[in-house]
Write a protein that holds these residues in place. Structure first.
Motif, PDB file in Angstrom:
ATOM      1  N   LEU A   3     126.738  29.022 -19.950  1.00 36.81           N
ATOM      2  CA  LEU A   3     127.751  30.068 -19.954  1.00 36.81           C
ATOM      3  C   LEU A   3     128.380  30.197 -21.347  1.00 36.81           C
ATOM      4  O   LEU A   3     128.624  31.305 -21.825  1.00 36.81           O
ATOM      5  CB  LEU A   3     128.822  29.760 -18.911  1.00 36.81           C
ATOM      6  CG  LEU A   3     129.879  30.829 -18.699  1.00 36.81           C
ATOM      7  CD1 LEU A   3     129.231  32.137 -18.241  1.00 36.81           C
ATOM      8  CD2 LEU A   3     130.894  30.369 -17.664  1.00 36.81           C
ATOM      9  N   GLU A   4     128.620  29.055 -22.011  1.00 39.39           N
ATOM     10  CA  GLU A   4     129.196  29.067 -23.364  1.00 39.39           C
ATOM     11  C   GLU A   4     128.265  29.762 -24.346  1.00 39.39           C
ATOM     12  O   GLU A   4     128.715  30.521 -25.210  1.00 39.39           O
ATOM     13  CB  GLU A   4     129.495  27.642 -23.831  1.00 39.39           C
ATOM     14  CG  GLU A   4     130.660  26.998 -23.120  1.00 39.39           C
ATOM     15  CD  GLU A   4     130.862  25.545 -23.510  1.00 39.39           C
ATOM     16  OE1 GLU A   4     130.155  25.065 -24.416  1.00 39.39           O
ATOM     17  OE2 GLU A   4     131.724  24.889 -22.889  1.00 39.39           O
ATOM     18  N   VAL A   5     126.975  29.526 -24.229  1.00 37.11           N
ATOM     19  CA  VAL A   5     125.979  30.152 -25.107  1.00 37.11           C
ATOM     20  C   VAL A   5     125.990  31.663 -24.897  1.00 37.11           C
ATOM     21  O   VAL A   5     126.007  32.441 -25.852  1.00 37.11           O
ATOM     22  CB  VAL A   5     124.568  29.559 -24.869  1.00 37.11           C
ATOM     23  CG1 VAL A   5     123.519  30.365 -25.624  1.00 37.11           C
ATOM     24  CG2 VAL A   5     124.529  28.093 -25.280  1.00 37.11           C
ATOM     25  N   LYS A   6     125.985  32.071 -23.627  1.00 36.29           N
ATOM     26  CA  LYS A   6     126.016  33.502 -23.306  1.00 36.29           C
ATOM     27  C   LYS A   6     127.305  34.146 -23.829  1.00 36.29           C
ATOM     28  O   LYS A   6     127.282  35.258 -24.348  1.00 36.29           O
ATOM     29  CB  LYS A   6     125.896  33.724 -21.795  1.00 36.29           C
ATOM     30  CG  LYS A   6     124.514  33.511 -21.247  1.00 36.29           C
ATOM     31  CD  LYS A   6     124.448  33.836 -19.777  1.00 36.29           C
ATOM     32  CE  LYS A   6     123.035  33.661 -19.239  1.00 36.29           C
ATOM     33  NZ  LYS A   6     122.939  33.987 -17.820  1.00 36.29           N
ATOM     34  N   LEU A   7     128.417  33.429 -23.697  1.00 36.82           N
ATOM     35  CA  LEU A   7     129.702  33.940 -24.165  1.00 36.82           C
ATOM     36  C   LEU A   7     129.690  34.100 -25.687  1.00 36.82           C
ATOM     37  O   LEU A   7     130.145  35.114 -26.207  1.00 36.82           O
ATOM     38  CB  LEU A   7     130.833  33.002 -23.724  1.00 36.82           C
ATOM     39  CG  LEU A   7     132.246  33.463 -24.000  1.00 36.82           C
ATOM     40  CD1 LEU A   7     132.520  34.798 -23.318  1.00 36.82           C
ATOM     41  CD2 LEU A   7     133.248  32.417 -23.518  1.00 36.82           C
ATOM     42  N   ARG A   8     129.140  33.109 -26.388  1.00 39.90           N
ATOM     43  CA  ARG A   8     129.061  33.182 -27.851  1.00 39.90           C
ATOM     44  C   ARG A   8     128.184  34.358 -28.284  1.00 39.90           C
ATOM     45  O   ARG A   8     128.526  35.100 -29.196  1.00 39.90           O
ATOM     46  CB  ARG A   8     128.525  31.873 -28.419  1.00 39.90           C
ATOM     47  CG  ARG A   8     129.460  31.283 -29.458  1.00 39.90           C
ATOM     48  CD  ARG A   8     129.025  29.962 -30.026  1.00 39.90           C
ATOM     49  NE  ARG A   8     129.193  28.878 -29.055  1.00 39.90           N
ATOM     50  CZ  ARG A   8     128.227  28.034 -28.699  1.00 39.90           C
ATOM     51  NH1 ARG A   8     127.032  28.108 -29.226  1.00 39.90           N
ATOM     52  NH2 ARG A   8     128.458  27.083 -27.818  1.00 39.90           N
ATOM     53  N   LYS A   9     127.057  34.546 -27.587  1.00 40.53           N
ATOM     54  CA  LYS A   9     126.162  35.666 -27.900  1.00 40.53           C
ATOM     55  C   LYS A   9     126.862  36.994 -27.645  1.00 40.53           C
ATOM     56  O   LYS A   9     126.735  37.940 -28.426  1.00 40.53           O
ATOM     57  CB  LYS A   9     124.869  35.580 -27.076  1.00 40.53           C
ATOM     58  CG  LYS A   9     123.901  34.554 -27.563  1.00 40.53           C
ATOM     59  CD  LYS A   9     122.616  34.576 -26.741  1.00 40.53           C
ATOM     60  CE  LYS A   9     121.631  33.537 -27.224  1.00 40.53           C
ATOM     61  NZ  LYS A   9     120.405  33.520 -26.406  1.00 40.53           N
ATOM     62  N   ALA A  10     127.608  37.060 -26.550  1.00 44.29           N
ATOM     63  CA  ALA A  10     128.332  38.292 -26.219  1.00 44.29           C
ATOM     64  C   ALA A  10     129.392  38.587 -27.279  1.00 44.29           C
ATOM     65  O   ALA A  10     129.554  39.725 -27.711  1.00 44.29           O
ATOM     66  CB  ALA A  10     128.966  38.179 -24.838  1.00 44.29           C
ATOM     67  N   GLU A  11     130.113  37.544 -27.704  1.00 46.34           N
ATOM     68  CA  GLU A  11     131.142  37.731 -28.734  1.00 46.34           C
ATOM     69  C   GLU A  11     130.517  38.221 -30.037  1.00 46.34           C
ATOM     70  O   GLU A  11     131.066  39.096 -30.704  1.00 46.34           O
ATOM     71  CB  GLU A  11     131.912  36.429 -28.962  1.00 46.34           C
ATOM     72  CG  GLU A  11     132.866  36.092 -27.838  1.00 46.34           C
ATOM     73  CD  GLU A  11     133.504  34.713 -27.982  1.00 46.34           C
ATOM     74  OE1 GLU A  11     133.029  33.903 -28.811  1.00 46.34           O
ATOM     75  OE2 GLU A  11     134.473  34.456 -27.249  1.00 46.34           O
ATOM     76  N   THR A  12     129.371  37.659 -30.390  1.00 43.40           N
ATOM     77  CA  THR A  12     128.669  38.082 -31.597  1.00 43.40           C
ATOM     78  C   THR A  12     128.235  39.537 -31.481  1.00 43.40           C
ATOM     79  O   THR A  12     128.410  40.326 -32.410  1.00 43.40           O
ATOM     80  CB  THR A  12     127.434  37.183 -31.864  1.00 43.40           C
ATOM     81  OG1 THR A  12     127.883  35.833 -32.000  1.00 43.40           O
ATOM     82  CG2 THR A  12     126.707  37.597 -33.118  1.00 43.40           C
ATOM     83  N   ALA A  13     127.691  39.895 -30.317  1.00 43.10           N
ATOM     84  CA  ALA A  13     127.239  41.274 -30.090  1.00 43.10           C
ATOM     85  C   ALA A  13     128.421  42.238 -30.178  1.00 43.10           C
ATOM     86  O   ALA A  13     128.316  43.313 -30.782  1.00 43.10           O
ATOM     87  CB  ALA A  13     126.548  41.400 -28.736  1.00 43.10           C
ATOM     88  N   ILE A  14     129.550  41.856 -29.603  1.00 46.31           N
ATOM     89  CA  ILE A  14     130.742  42.711 -29.637  1.00 46.31           C
ATOM     90  C   ILE A  14     131.227  42.876 -31.081  1.00 46.31           C
ATOM     91  O   ILE A  14     131.560  43.980 -31.519  1.00 46.31           O
ATOM     92  CB  ILE A  14     131.852  42.130 -28.730  1.00 46.31           C
ATOM     93  CG1 ILE A  14     131.439  42.287 -27.261  1.00 46.31           C
ATOM     94  CG2 ILE A  14     133.187  42.801 -28.997  1.00 46.31           C
ATOM     95  CD1 ILE A  14     132.291  41.502 -26.286  1.00 46.31           C
TER      96      ILE A  14
END
Length: 62
Positions: A3-14
């Motif tokens: 979940l942390e990895v997905k969250l970090r990827k989402a933050e980067t994408a945003i």
């Protein structure tokens, strides 16, 4: 962990999308300013041409 990895990827994408949006906004702002300057130049030229024709017409009638 996943979940942390997905969250970090989402933050980067945003963040990336925000930077892209800001760059596009700036690009179109520059284009608008350039277009406005071109339009002003065209109007000024049209005014000068009209004034020259008016002056020529006045000279013909004098």
């Amino acid at each position: 962990m996943m979940l942390e990895v997905k969250l970090r990827k989402a933050e980067t994408a945003i963040t990336d999308q925000g930077m892209i949006a800001a760059a596009k906004s700036q690009h179109y702002e520059y284009k608008f300013k350039a277009m406005t300057q071109e339009a002003k130049a065209a109007i000024n030229k049209a005014n000068e041409d009209a004034k020259a024709k008016l002056d020529a017409a006045h000279l013909q009638f004098e």
